[in-house]
Design an enzyme around this catalytic site. Structure first.
Site, PDB file in Angstrom:
ATOM      1  N   ARG A 134      -7.235  -2.645   9.525  1.00  0.00           N
ATOM      2  CA  ARG A 134      -7.594  -4.166   9.210  1.00  0.00           C
ATOM      3  C   ARG A 134      -7.304  -5.052  10.439  1.00  0.00           C
ATOM      4  NH1 ARG A 134      -7.284  -4.444   3.564  1.00  0.00           N
ATOM      5  NH2 ARG A 134      -9.837  -3.802   2.864  1.00  0.00           N
TER       6      ARG A 134
ATOM      7  N   GLY B 284       0.716  -1.211  -0.158  1.00  0.00           N
ATOM      8  CA  GLY B 284       0.328   0.392   0.102  1.00  0.00           C
ATOM      9  C   GLY B 284       0.931   1.463   0.050  1.00  0.00           C
TER      10      GLY B 284
ATOM     11  N   THR C 273       3.812   2.360   5.965  1.00  0.00           N
ATOM     12  CA  THR C 273       2.733   2.061   5.875  1.00  0.00           C
ATOM     13  C   THR C 273       1.892   3.276   6.766  1.00  0.00           C
ATOM     14  OG1 THR C 273       1.606   0.562   6.683  1.00  0.00           O
ATOM     15  CG2 THR C 273       3.689  -0.048   7.346  1.00  0.00           C
ATOM     16  N   ILE C 274       0.679   3.382   6.095  1.00  0.00           N
ATOM     17  CA  ILE C 274      -0.243   5.045   7.245  1.00  0.00           C
ATOM     18  C   ILE C 274      -0.726   3.665   7.962  1.00  0.00           C
ATOM     19  CG2 ILE C 274      -0.687   5.434   5.177  1.00  0.00           C
ATOM     20  CD1 ILE C 274      -3.973   4.524   5.660  1.00  0.00           C
ATOM     21  N   ASP C 275      -0.445   2.536   8.275  1.00  0.00           N
ATOM     22  CA  ASP C 275      -0.826   1.285   9.601  1.00  0.00           C
ATOM     23  C   ASP C 275      -0.481   1.453  11.389  1.00  0.00           C
ATOM     24  OD1 ASP C 275      -3.504   0.679   8.339  1.00  0.00           O
ATOM     25  OD2 ASP C 275      -2.204  -1.217   7.554  1.00  0.00           O
TER      26      ASP C 275
ATOM     27  N   ASP D  70       1.646  -0.537  11.650  1.00  0.00           N
ATOM     28  CA  ASP D  70       1.576  -2.032  12.884  1.00  0.00           C
ATOM     29  C   ASP D  70       2.931  -2.769  12.420  1.00  0.00           C
ATOM     30  OD1 ASP D  70       1.408  -2.187   9.428  1.00  0.00           O
ATOM     31  OD2 ASP D  70      -0.236  -4.134   9.546  1.00  0.00           O
TER      32      ASP D  70
ATOM     33  N   GLU E  14     -16.686  10.256  21.080  1.00  0.00           N
ATOM     34  CA  GLU E  14     -16.951   9.435  22.129  1.00  0.00           C
ATOM     35  C   GLU E  14     -17.079   8.231  22.764  1.00  0.00           C
ATOM     36  OE1 GLU E  14     -18.189  11.682  20.520  1.00  0.00           O
ATOM     37  OE2 GLU E  14     -18.485  12.926  21.781  1.00  0.00           O
TER      38      GLU E  14
ATOM     39  N   ARG F 275       0.764  -5.204  -6.082  1.00  0.00           N
ATOM     40  CA  ARG F 275       0.947  -5.948  -5.730  1.00  0.00           C
ATOM     41  C   ARG F 275       1.494  -7.415  -6.489  1.00  0.00           C
ATOM     42  NH1 ARG F 275      -0.471  -4.802   0.172  1.00  0.00           N
ATOM     43  NH2 ARG F 275      -2.054  -2.714  -0.065  1.00  0.00           N
TER      44      ARG F 275
ATOM     45  N   HIS G 174      -9.962   5.636   1.132  1.00  0.00           N
ATOM     46  CA  HIS G 174      -8.979   6.625   0.315  1.00  0.00           C
ATOM     47  C   HIS G 174      -8.442   7.608   0.375  1.00  0.00           C
ATOM     48  CE1 HIS G 174      -9.136   2.286  -1.223  1.00  0.00           C
ATOM     49  NE2 HIS G 174      -7.739   2.418  -1.284  1.00  0.00           N
ATOM     50  N   ILE G 175      -8.670   8.945   1.205  1.00  0.00           N
ATOM     51  CA  ILE G 175      -8.139  10.212   1.230  1.00  0.00           C
ATOM     52  C   ILE G 175      -7.255   9.473   2.301  1.00  0.00           C
ATOM     53  CG2 ILE G 175     -10.734  11.103   0.643  1.00  0.00           C
ATOM     54  CD1 ILE G 175     -10.937  11.981   3.965  1.00  0.00           C
TER      55      ILE G 175
ATOM     56  N   ARG H  57      -4.842   8.255   2.272  1.00  0.00           N
ATOM     57  CA  ARG H  57      -3.548   8.026   2.273  1.00  0.00           C
ATOM     58  C   ARG H  57      -2.468   9.066   1.074  1.00  0.00           C
ATOM     59  NH1 ARG H  57      -2.294   2.332   2.727  1.00  0.00           N
ATOM     60  NH2 ARG H  57      -3.306   0.907   2.118  1.00  0.00           N
TER      61      ARG H  57
ATOM     62  N   MET I 289      -9.100   3.377   8.309  1.00  0.00           N
ATOM     63  CA  MET I 289      -8.181   2.503   8.253  1.00  0.00           C
ATOM     64  C   MET I 289      -7.723   1.358   8.936  1.00  0.00           C
ATOM     65  SD  MET I 289      -6.511   3.286   3.984  1.00  0.00           S
ATOM     66  CE  MET I 289      -8.296   2.879   2.768  1.00  0.00           C
TER      67      MET I 289
ATOM     68  N   ASP J 159       4.512  -5.056   5.994  1.00  0.00           N
ATOM     69  CA  ASP J 159       5.277  -6.499   6.007  1.00  0.00           C
ATOM     70  C   ASP J 159       5.760  -7.580   5.147  1.00  0.00           C
ATOM     71  OD1 ASP J 159       2.409  -6.520   5.853  1.00  0.00           O
ATOM     72  OD2 ASP J 159       2.620  -7.961   7.921  1.00  0.00           O
ATOM     73  N   GLY J 160       4.725  -7.547   4.775  1.00  0.00           N
ATOM     74  CA  GLY J 160       4.751  -7.818   3.094  1.00  0.00           C
ATOM     75  C   GLY J 160       5.517  -8.115   2.014  1.00  0.00           C
TER      76      GLY J 160
HETATM   77  P1  ATP Z   1       0.795  -3.278   3.162  1.00  0.00           P
HETATM   78  O1  ATP Z   1       1.115  -2.789   4.709  1.00  0.00           O
HETATM   79  O2  ATP Z   1       0.939  -1.564   3.382  1.00  0.00           O
HETATM   80  O3  ATP Z   1      -0.387  -3.986   3.116  1.00  0.00           O
HETATM   81  P2  ATP Z   1       3.330  -4.426   2.567  1.00  0.00           P
HETATM   82  O4  ATP Z   1       4.422  -4.473   2.059  1.00  0.00           O
HETATM   83  O5  ATP Z   1       2.476  -5.862   3.651  1.00  0.00           O
HETATM   84  O6  ATP Z   1       2.140  -3.667   2.505  1.00  0.00           O
HETATM   85  P3  ATP Z   1       1.783  -6.659   0.686  1.00  0.00           P
HETATM   86  O7  ATP Z   1       0.471  -6.815  -0.650  1.00  0.00           O
HETATM   87  O8  ATP Z   1       1.508  -7.217   1.073  1.00  0.00           O
HETATM   88  O9  ATP Z   1       1.950  -5.580   1.067  1.00  0.00           O
HETATM   89  O10 ATP Z   1       3.279  -6.852   0.019  1.00  0.00           O
HETATM   90  C1  ATP Z   1       3.585  -6.631  -1.054  1.00  0.00           C
HETATM   91  C2  ATP Z   1       4.353  -7.531  -2.248  1.00  0.00           C
HETATM   92  O11 ATP Z   1       5.686  -8.304  -1.158  1.00  0.00           O
HETATM   93  C3  ATP Z   1       3.807  -8.742  -2.218  1.00  0.00           C
HETATM   94  O12 ATP Z   1       2.570  -8.204  -3.595  1.00  0.00           O
HETATM   95  C4  ATP Z   1       4.186  -9.785  -3.291  1.00  0.00           C
HETATM   96  O13 ATP Z   1       4.352  -9.608  -4.408  1.00  0.00           O
HETATM   97  C5  ATP Z   1       5.463  -9.400  -2.235  1.00  0.00           C
HETATM   98  N1  ATP Z   1       5.604 -10.707  -1.136  1.00  0.00           N
HETATM   99  C6  ATP Z   1       4.251 -10.201  -0.030  1.00  0.00           C
HETATM  100  N2  ATP Z   1       4.428 -11.388   1.124  1.00  0.00           N
HETATM  101  C7  ATP Z   1       5.301 -12.526   0.334  1.00  0.00           C
HETATM  102  C8  ATP Z   1       5.736 -13.681   0.453  1.00  0.00           C
HETATM  103  N3  ATP Z   1       6.032 -14.209   2.180  1.00  0.00           N
HETATM  104  N4  ATP Z   1       7.255 -14.028  -0.286  1.00  0.00           N
HETATM  105  C9  ATP Z   1       7.295 -13.591  -1.028  1.00  0.00           C
HETATM  106  N5  ATP Z   1       6.766 -12.058  -1.613  1.00  0.00           N
HETATM  107  C10 ATP Z   1       6.013 -11.811  -0.555  1.00  0.00           C
END
Ligand code: ATP
Length: 328
Positions: free
Chosen positions: A176, A15, A130-132, A134, A192, A76, A258-259, A261, A174, A107-108
């Site tokens: 989740r 994101g 990331t805006i979250d 987290d 409140e 993604r 989405h505003i 972001r 936002m 984290d992804g």
């Molecule tokens: P946000 O917290 O804003 O969602 P993010 O980095 O966690 O950001 P993701 O979509 O989870 O967003 O991850 C970004 C990209 O990283 C994914 O589209 C994918 O290409 C890659 N990715 C995520 N997890 C894995 C994994 N376990 N192995 C390999 N690539 C990964």
């Protein structure tokens, strides 16, 4: 300075968040300062797989520190989740003579970076964007402060109309899996009640609290609801439930969406992005890898990508107590 790093790649992934441009600028300028080359990959891992990149120099990142979004775009990539996809990405990095990568995302993005580093021995430094908010290993992620201020500004405006009509507003924000935005914007805007994923307040308590507010003479009420709150109803169902049980309330719903972001990054996010990314480049030049840079107790610190991924950034539950006291 390790001799083998002559060219560093940077990308934004997952994101988008305000301040990512300040981060890209800081990577490109740090590379220029240390006399190495910088390559920007478009659309995160997908652009890496497709060889969609261009060279960034100190001048090509001019005037982007003020801009929201990311000039490198974000995406993604399903393909990168496969070994074959990562092989293609590694081939592109080799061909482009990229020696190391700065990955800006959540984290992804870091999981993907770890896989790339483990399978192809490419030095990686992660920067939390990331805006979250987290991500563990940092008190703040890039974009969170700006998003928080956007939300507070929006709730202030909703409050104006809510108090003109004695209304109750449910405002969905936002988050989740994490209630950072809801909790802090809720306190900042004087909500409140605040509903977050980490704590199930329960419907009865919500009704009691709203009833108390009404009896105490409040002319408007705001309930901030995190997307992922655990009460078991979505924000529209919640409003219906309250209307049914407290018919005196004229309940409305606003989903901020989405505003949250967008927009020019706050000064805090610009400085945070700048400090984290200068360090990220310096760490790579020092031969370090598989680390995440974070901001802990006002200092730039590092942790391993594993540490960042294994633990959860916990909210401060005392803030719920503060909110309770102040919404009296
Ligand atoms: P946000 O917290 O804003 O969602 P993010 O980095 O966690 O950001 P993701 O979509 O989870 O967003 O991850 C970004 C990209 O990283 C994914 O589209 C994918 O290409 C890659 N990715 C995520 N997890 C894995 C994994 N376990 N192995 C390999 N690539 C990964």
């Amino acid at each position: 300075m390790a001799k083998n790093i002559r060219r560093i790649g940077v990308m934004t992934s997952g994101g988008d968040s305000p301040g990512m441009n300040a981060a890209i600028r800081a990577v490109a300028r740090s590379c220029a300062y240390y006399n190495i080359e910088c390559i920007g990959f478009y659309r995160g891992y997908q652009g890496m797989i497709e060889g969609d990149y261009e060279e960034l120099n100190a001048r090509s990142v001019r005037n982007i520190i003020t801009r929201g979004g990311t000039i490198l775009k974000s995406a993604r990539s399903k393909e990168f989740m496969t070994k074959e996809g990562r092989q293609k990405a590694a081939d592109v990095l080799k061909e482009a003579q990229v020696d190391a990568m700065v990955l800006i995302g959540g984290d992804g993005t870091f999981r993907g970076g770890k896989a790339l580093s483990a399978e192809h021995n490419i030095p990686i430094i992660g920067v939390p964007g990331t805006i979250d908010n987290d991500i563990s290993g940092t008190n703040y992620t890039i974009g969170y402060d700006t998003a928080l201020n956007t939300v507070v500004d929006a709730i202030d405006k909703i409050r104006d109309t809510a108090s003109s009509h004695n209304r109750l507003f449910f405002v969905e924000v936002m988050g989740r899996d994490a209630g950072f935005i809801a909790l802090n914007s809720g306190i900042g805007a004087g909500a409140e009640e605040i509903l977050i994923p980490e704590e199930d307040l329960g419907l009865e308590r919500l009704l009691d609290s709203l009833e108390r507010s009404r009896r105490s003479g409040k002319t408007s009420s705001i309930v901030v609801v995190s997307e992922g709150d655990k009460i078991g109803k979505n924000v529209f169902e919640l409003a219906e439930y309250v209307k049914k049980n407290l018919p005196d309330y004229d309940a409305k719903v606003t989903v901020l969406g989405h505003i949250q972001r967008g927009g020019s990054p706050s000064c805090f996010d610009r400085v945070l992005a700048s400090r984290l990314c200068v360090r990220a480049v310096e760490l790579l030049l020092d031969g370090k890898q598989d680390l995440m840079v974070g901001f802990v107790n006002n200092k730039v610190e590092t942790c391993t990508l594993d540490e960042a991924l294994q633990s959860k950034h916990e909210i401060n539950k005392d803030l719920l107590r503060i909110s309770d006291i102040l919404s009296t």
